[in-house]
Design a protein around this motif. Structure first.
Motif, short mmCIF file in Angstrom:
data_model
loop_
_atom_site.label_atom_id
_atom_site.label_comp_id
_atom_site.label_asym_id
_atom_site.label_seq_id
_atom_site.Cartn_x
_atom_site.Cartn_y
_atom_site.Cartn_z
N ALA A 5 0.86 -1.41 -0.12
CA ALA A 5 0.26 0.01 0.19
C ALA A 5 0.97 1.21 -0.23
O ALA A 5 0.65 2.27 -0.74
N PRO A 6 1.94 1.28 0.72
CA PRO A 6 2.67 2.57 0.92
C PRO A 6 3.23 2.96 -0.51
O PRO A 6 3.52 4.37 -0.88
N THR A 7 3.65 2.18 -1.46
CA THR A 7 4.05 2.39 -2.79
C THR A 7 2.99 2.46 -3.83
O THR A 7 3.40 3.22 -4.81
N VAL A 8 2.02 2.24 -3.56
CA VAL A 8 0.86 2.53 -4.60
C VAL A 8 0.66 3.88 -5.11
O VAL A 8 0.30 4.03 -6.58
N PRO A 9 0.32 4.90 -4.22
CA PRO A 9 0.33 6.28 -4.74
C PRO A 9 1.40 6.59 -5.55
O PRO A 9 1.11 7.17 -6.97
N SER A 10 2.83 6.32 -5.50
CA SER A 10 3.53 6.68 -6.44
C SER A 10 3.52 5.92 -7.67
O SER A 10 3.95 6.38 -8.80
N VAL A 11 3.19 4.67 -7.68
CA VAL A 11 3.22 3.62 -8.83
C VAL A 11 2.06 4.26 -9.62
O VAL A 11 1.96 4.53 -10.80
N ILE A 12 0.93 4.80 -8.78
CA ILE A 12 -0.26 5.43 -9.64
C ILE A 12 0.15 6.51 -10.54
O ILE A 12 0.05 7.07 -11.56
N GLY A 13 1.15 7.44 -9.70
CA GLY A 13 1.73 8.56 -10.28
C GLY A 13 2.35 8.31 -11.66
O GLY A 13 2.50 9.24 -12.53
N GLU A 14 3.28 7.15 -11.29
CA GLU A 14 4.14 6.92 -12.69
C GLU A 14 3.16 6.49 -13.87
O GLU A 14 3.42 6.65 -14.73
N CYS A 15 2.28 5.84 -13.45
CA CYS A 15 1.25 5.46 -14.58
C CYS A 15 0.54 6.70 -15.26
O CYS A 15 0.27 6.79 -16.26
N VAL A 16 0.23 7.62 -14.51
CA VAL A 16 -0.19 8.83 -14.91
C VAL A 16 0.68 9.39 -15.80
O VAL A 16 0.40 10.09 -16.82
N ASP A 17 1.85 9.54 -15.55
CA ASP A 17 3.09 10.30 -16.45
C ASP A 17 3.22 9.51 -17.35
O ASP A 17 3.41 10.12 -18.45
N ALA A 18 3.01 7.94 -17.48
CA ALA A 18 3.37 7.33 -18.62
C ALA A 18 2.13 7.28 -19.53
O ALA A 18 2.09 6.42 -20.74
N GLY A 19 1.14 7.90 -19.24
CA GLY A 19 -0.15 7.84 -20.15
C GLY A 19 -0.89 6.49 -20.08
O GLY A 19 -1.74 6.38 -20.96
N GLU A 47 -4.75 8.57 4.67
CA GLU A 47 -3.88 9.36 3.96
C GLU A 47 -3.34 8.89 2.81
O GLU A 47 -3.20 9.66 1.81
N LEU A 48 -3.18 7.53 2.66
CA LEU A 48 -2.68 6.91 1.31
C LEU A 48 -3.54 6.99 0.38
O LEU A 48 -3.28 7.29 -0.91
N GLU A 49 -4.79 6.92 0.62
CA GLU A 49 -6.00 7.05 -0.50
C GLU A 49 -5.91 8.42 -0.94
O GLU A 49 -6.47 8.78 -2.06
N GLN A 50 -6.03 9.31 0.12
CA GLN A 50 -5.87 10.60 -0.47
C GLN A 50 -4.80 10.99 -1.36
O GLN A 50 -5.05 11.97 -2.37
N GLN A 51 -3.51 10.47 -1.17
CA GLN A 51 -2.39 10.72 -2.03
C GLN A 51 -2.68 10.01 -3.31
O GLN A 51 -2.45 10.73 -4.59
N LEU A 52 -3.48 8.96 -3.38
CA LEU A 52 -4.04 8.28 -4.61
C LEU A 52 -4.77 9.15 -5.47
O LEU A 52 -4.74 9.44 -6.46
N LEU A 53 -5.83 9.84 -4.74
CA LEU A 53 -6.76 10.85 -5.25
C LEU A 53 -5.89 11.91 -6.09
O LEU A 53 -6.56 12.22 -6.99
N GLN A 54 -5.22 12.42 -5.21
CA GLN A 54 -4.62 13.49 -5.95
C GLN A 54 -3.86 13.29 -7.39
O GLN A 54 -3.94 14.21 -8.05
N HIS A 55 -3.13 12.21 -7.62
CA HIS A 55 -2.76 11.66 -8.89
C HIS A 55 -3.98 11.53 -9.79
O HIS A 55 -3.79 12.02 -11.06
#
Length: 308
Positions: free
Chosen positions: A96-110, A130-138
């Motif tokens: 779970a702690p890695t998921v927001p950054s992973v989704i951010g990378e997915c967004v950047d990769a299209g 808090e992690l879920e909110q970070q996810l939503l930001q991406h």
């Protein structure tokens, strides 16, 4: 009882074959990245990858694992940015702690769509929230469509979980859902569950609320929601069923909100349902989310409808 509508394949009322298909990346992907793919026997990462390669879907699978050069004999990539082709769907199975950054990378990769199987978010307390909110930001800075987190969806192999789910239902819950009593043996008959678990996404959509016990890692279905396209219209009918132990906790409201969002994504004009007059709880959920309640000629039934 709530109607099972027989639908055709006319594009005029086929919600997933219209020109605007924002969920195609999830339900009809041409390329899938499995982020967290693993060779560890019994792991979700291995099971997901193995299912994809042993049941070909007509596209390409890219394992993503920064610690391995290959997974199950397929070339692996250290991150989504290293994948050499555009990715329609990312299946995320990382802590779970890695998921927001992973989704951010997915967004950047299209990447167009993602399914986050990982657990440990809102259901896990303040840190998870808090992690879920970070996810939503991406997600808010992108058009990426996401199912999850903590999500597996309805699959044919979910039949045993559906049997367990029906065992948790009281006669009142069954009556409110089906408008008459149905014996448990009939509700969990293999032929019937096969029809339920094999979803025809050309005509309908099903969502489940799934809970994974952190101690036993066993899964349990807590609620099921379904959206079925009405023949010859740009409208759909919803149906829901929540385990007795989790009723009146807001779960039904969240599930119906997700079904409404699917309807908006597919540009439906309205969503409706027939509800027993005695089912005050379901009527209150509908009113809370903006449905209008109409009295029918049959005094035992009301009609809920919302214009999208």
């Amino acid at each position: 009882m709530q109607k099972t509508t027989q639908l055709g394949s006319d594009r005029a009322y086929d919600i997933l074959r219209s020109e605007h298909q924002p969920l195609d990346a999830i339900f009809a992907p041409q390329s899938i990245a499995v982020i967290g793919a693993s060779e560890h026997e019994g792991s979700v990462g291995r099971t997901v990858l193995w299912n994809l390669i042993s049941h070909p879907f007509g596209g390409t699978v890219f394992p993503v694992n920064p610690k391995r050069h290959s997974v199950l004999g397929i070339k692996a990539y250290p991150n989504i940015a290293a994948v050499p082709e555009p990715v329609d769907l990312a299946i995320v199975i990382t802590p779970a702690p890695t998921v927001p950054s992973v989704i951010g990378e997915c967004v950047d990769a299209g990447v167009k769509g993602a399914i986050v199987i990982s657990a440990g978010f809102n259901e896990a307390g303040d840190r998870g929230a808090e992690l879920e909110q970070q996810l939503l930001q991406h997600l808010r800075r992108s058009k990426l469509r996401l199912i999850g987190p903590n999500c597996l969806g309805i699959r044919p192999e979910d039949e045993p979980l559906m049997i367990q789910f029906h065992q948790t239902l009281s006669e009142e819950s069954v009556y409110f859902r089906y408008f008459h009593l149905i014996k448990l043996s009939q509700r969990v008959a293999h032929e019937r569950l096969t029809r339920i678990c094999f979803i025809d996404y050309d005509r309908e959509m099903a969502l489940i609320a799934d809970y994974r016990n952190p101690q036993t890692e066993q899964h349990e279905i807590l609620a099921v929601g379904r959206l079925s396209k009405l023949h010859g219209t740009n409208a759909a009918e919803f149906a829901m069923l929540v385990s007795d132990r989790f009723q009146c906790r807001g779960l039904g409201t969240q599930l119906l909100q997700q079904l409404l969002q699917v309807g908006r994504d597919e540009h439906l004009e309205r969503i409706c349902a027939e509800i027993l007059s005695d089912n005050g709880a379901m009527q209150r959920v509908c009113e809370k989310l903006g449905f209008q309640i109409y009295r029918a000629q049959d005094a035992s039934v009301v009609r809920a409808e919302i214009v999208l």
